[in-house]
Motif scaffolding. Structure first.
Motif, PDB file in Angstrom:
ATOM      1  N   HIS A 236       0.596  -1.105   0.215  1.00  0.00           N
ATOM      2  CA  HIS A 236       0.338  -0.084   0.028  1.00  0.00           C
ATOM      3  C   HIS A 236       0.339   1.163  -0.263  1.00  0.00           C
ATOM      4  N   ARG A 237       0.337   2.164  -1.132  1.00  0.00           N
ATOM      5  CA  ARG A 237       1.830   3.191  -1.235  1.00  0.00           C
ATOM      6  C   ARG A 237       0.955   4.670  -0.303  1.00  0.00           C
ATOM      7  N   VAL A 238       1.749   5.143   0.368  1.00  0.00           N
ATOM      8  CA  VAL A 238       1.138   6.609   1.092  1.00  0.00           C
ATOM      9  C   VAL A 238       1.976   7.739   1.541  1.00  0.00           C
ATOM     10  N   ILE A 239       1.555   8.339   0.297  1.00  0.00           N
ATOM     11  CA  ILE A 239       2.106   9.537   0.156  1.00  0.00           C
ATOM     12  C   ILE A 239       1.729  11.113   0.978  1.00  0.00           C
TER      13      ILE A 239
ATOM     14  N   ARG B 110       9.186   0.055   8.829  1.00  0.00           N
ATOM     15  CA  ARG B 110       9.771  -1.068   9.376  1.00  0.00           C
ATOM     16  C   ARG B 110       9.001  -2.438   9.010  1.00  0.00           C
ATOM     17  N   LYS B 111       8.123  -2.768   9.139  1.00  0.00           N
ATOM     18  CA  LYS B 111       7.646  -4.467   8.839  1.00  0.00           C
ATOM     19  C   LYS B 111       7.342  -4.337   7.765  1.00  0.00           C
ATOM     20  N   LYS B 112       7.787  -3.233   6.547  1.00  0.00           N
ATOM     21  CA  LYS B 112       6.903  -3.423   5.228  1.00  0.00           C
ATOM     22  C   LYS B 112       5.833  -4.324   5.062  1.00  0.00           C
ATOM     23  N   LYS B 113       4.811  -3.355   5.660  1.00  0.00           N
ATOM     24  CA  LYS B 113       3.310  -3.422   5.502  1.00  0.00           C
ATOM     25  C   LYS B 113       2.770  -2.894   4.750  1.00  0.00           C
ATOM     26  N   ALA B 114       3.661  -0.866   4.485  1.00  0.00           N
ATOM     27  CA  ALA B 114       3.408  -0.347   3.670  1.00  0.00           C
ATOM     28  C   ALA B 114       4.398   0.210   2.902  1.00  0.00           C
ATOM     29  N   HIS B 115       3.756   1.483   2.430  1.00  0.00           N
ATOM     30  CA  HIS B 115       5.359   2.305   1.715  1.00  0.00           C
ATOM     31  C   HIS B 115       5.247   3.328   1.786  1.00  0.00           C
ATOM     32  N   ILE B 116       6.021   4.534   3.236  1.00  0.00           N
ATOM     33  CA  ILE B 116       5.863   5.717   2.745  1.00  0.00           C
ATOM     34  C   ILE B 116       6.483   6.428   2.024  1.00  0.00           C
ATOM     35  N   THR B 117       6.352   7.445   1.945  1.00  0.00           N
ATOM     36  CA  THR B 117       7.032   8.628   1.433  1.00  0.00           C
ATOM     37  C   THR B 117       6.561  10.009   1.725  1.00  0.00           C
TER      38      THR B 117
ATOM     39  N   VAL C  60      -4.142   0.147   5.601  1.00  0.00           N
ATOM     40  CA  VAL C  60      -3.745  -0.814   4.873  1.00  0.00           C
ATOM     41  C   VAL C  60      -4.432  -2.102   4.881  1.00  0.00           C
ATOM     42  N   ALA C  61      -4.883  -2.525   6.434  1.00  0.00           N
ATOM     43  CA  ALA C  61      -6.048  -3.555   6.743  1.00  0.00           C
ATOM     44  C   ALA C  61      -7.142  -3.661   5.731  1.00  0.00           C
ATOM     45  N   GLY C  62      -7.159  -3.070   4.799  1.00  0.00           N
ATOM     46  CA  GLY C  62      -8.640  -2.680   4.143  1.00  0.00           C
ATOM     47  C   GLY C  62     -10.088  -2.898   4.930  1.00  0.00           C
ATOM     48  N   LYS C  63     -10.255  -1.821   5.845  1.00  0.00           N
ATOM     49  CA  LYS C  63     -11.153  -1.392   6.645  1.00  0.00           C
ATOM     50  C   LYS C  63     -11.944  -0.638   6.775  1.00  0.00           C
ATOM     51  N   ASP C  64     -13.213  -0.943   6.383  1.00  0.00           N
ATOM     52  CA  ASP C  64     -14.049   1.075   5.922  1.00  0.00           C
ATOM     53  C   ASP C  64     -14.341   1.306   6.972  1.00  0.00           C
ATOM     54  N   ASN C  65     -14.010   1.466   7.806  1.00  0.00           N
ATOM     55  CA  ASN C  65     -14.631   2.503   8.718  1.00  0.00           C
ATOM     56  C   ASN C  65     -13.474   2.780   9.553  1.00  0.00           C
TER      57      ASN C  65
END
Length: 444
Positions: free
Chosen positions: A12-15, A36-43, A358-363
């Motif tokens: 998941h790409r977060v800018i 750090r846990k490679k769960k998302a790409h933070i820029t 990132v976890a796919g939650k809508d709420n």
């Protein structure tokens, strides 16, 4: 145009655009968890190389703080905190393609970095605010805002040059030669006035014997409202007004500036206030480019209109917070005020928001502003403020040493969010030691 591809494109790409207090804290916290846990790409994207906490800019302008001791390099913070930093200024958005456009970066007229495009899944805009001159004639040409470190340092150079010129000229100091006018009596304006009263006297004490600070240096504040700090409680405003007048700061309340010239400032009542330097600290707006972000809804001062989830009204994948966002404040006829505490609170909520996406939650969580009060620091002369809500169980006026400690703790809390507790303690000890070998004001 160069498309910059992020590593691990399946993440998941977060800018985050904007490395102010809120944006940098958010990037740091997301980097240390998801990055750090490679769960998302933070820029993080910002147009400058270094970060300085914006509430410190008036101290840099006055010379009571050396920015070299307090600036943080984004690229180093990114390395330590497991996010990616990209230098450049956002100037466009394609919501259909989920692309952020970043202008070429120039240094000394030479293109260092070409135009680039960044793909995103979640875009968070935190570009802060700039000073609003309201189109007043001459304001842009003849006054200096304090929105950036460069502007604060530019004002300090001009102030120092004016003092040195007055010391070395053959003729006596002329009327208006060392006068400073501050337009706007909000927190920045009144804090700058007090710092200038102190630092100009400190600088004069370093051998500038031809300058009589009480006679030659004049500081004035012009405020369109009927009192200083009009956005804060009247009791706090009155206490600050009393302290300013003790410092011989001239306060012109109920005066609206109509023109700024190279020689001074005109007001609607016909008053002319001569000045060698003018600081514009009245009103804010979001940067002008925000109006052109692919049709996103903005208000009259360029702020992106957001829902309580901090999602923009027309695109659920684009968020905004801090000064550049117009966020509803339930139960009030206004939006959440543009303060550092609201940006910090929003950044904390967005950490949870991004983790949910990132976890796919809508709420997604909704933001509720909590007003913990206001503090105004008049340098070494006084600190006053009010504590509200959970801290005080209502509203409590504070001043003196306790207020000063509370004010200083705000900056330390910001540093702790970036570096952690032990690193901040070591930094404080190091500064206490080195202060004994340094001038009390910046002399160049």
């Amino acid at each position: 145009m160069q498309l910059e591809t992020q590593t691990s494109s399946d993440l998941h790409r977060v800018i985050i655009v904007g490395g102010g207090a809120g944006g940098l804290e958010l990037a740091t916290r997301l980097g240390k968890s998801l990055g750090r846990k490679k769960k998302a790409h933070i820029t993080l994207i910002d147009c400058t190389r270094t970060h300085v906490w914006k509430p410190l800019l008036h101290e840099i302008a006055a010379g009571s703080m050396n920015p070299d001791k307090h600036e943080l390099e984004y690229i180093a913070q990114a390395h330590w905190s497991h996010f990616h930093f990209r230098l450049g200024r956002m100037d466009g958005l394609d919501r259909a393609k989920k692309e952020v456009h970043v202008a070429p970066y120039f240094d000394d007229g030479v293109e260092v970095i070409p135009r680039r495009v960044f793909k995103y899944d979640t875009l968070i805009i935190a570009v802060g605010s700039t000073t609003n001159d309201f189109g007043i004639s001459g304001a842009r040409e003849h006054s200096i805002a304090l929105d950036t470190q460069n502007q604060a340092e530019r004002f300090h150079r001009q102030l120092t040059n004016a003092l040195i010129r007055a010391q070395t000229q053959a003729e006596p100091v002329q009327a208006g030669q060392l006068e400073v006018v501050i337009v706007g009596a909000g927190a920045t304006g009144v804090e700058l006035a007090a710092e200038l009263h102190n630092t100009t006297r400190e600088v004069a004490a370093y051998g500038l014997d031809k300058i009589d600070p009480d006679k030659d240096i004049k500081i004035s504040i012009i405020e369109a409202s009927d009192r200083v700090l009009p956005a804060l409680p009247p009791k706090l405003s009155m206490a600050v007004d009393v302290e300013l007048r003790k410092l011989r700061v001239h306060v012109y309340a109920g005066e609206r500036v109509t023109e700024v010239t190279a020689k001074g400032v005109y007001t609607h009542s016909g008053r002319f206030i001569p000045s060698a330097l003018v600081v514009w600290a009245a009103g804010i707006k979001a940067p002008d480019f925000v109006r052109e972000l692919d049709g996103l809804e903005v208000n009259r001062i360029n702020q992106l209109v957001v829902k309580r989830t901090l999602q923009t009204t027309l695109d659920e994948n684009v968020f905004a917070f801090g000064d550049c966002a117009a966020c509803p404040w339930p139960g009030h006829d206004e939006n959440v005020p543009p303060r550092a505490q609201s940006a910090h609170q929003q950044a904390s909520m967005l950490v949870k928001t991004v983790k949910a996406r990132v976890a796919g939650k809508d709420n997604l969580p909704e933001y509720t502003y909590r007003d913990y009060g206001s503090l105004v620091n008049l340098g070494r002369y006084s600190t006053v403020g009010s504590l509200m809500g959970a801290i005080a169980g209502g509203s409590m006026y504070i001043e003196g040493l306790f207020a000063r400690l509370m004010y200083q703790s705000l900056y330390q809390l910001h540093l702790m969010a970036l570096h952690g507790f032990f690193a901040v303690v070591l930094q404080m000890l190091a500064r206490l030691i080195t202060r004994r070998t340094e001038a009390r004001v910046k002399l160049h």
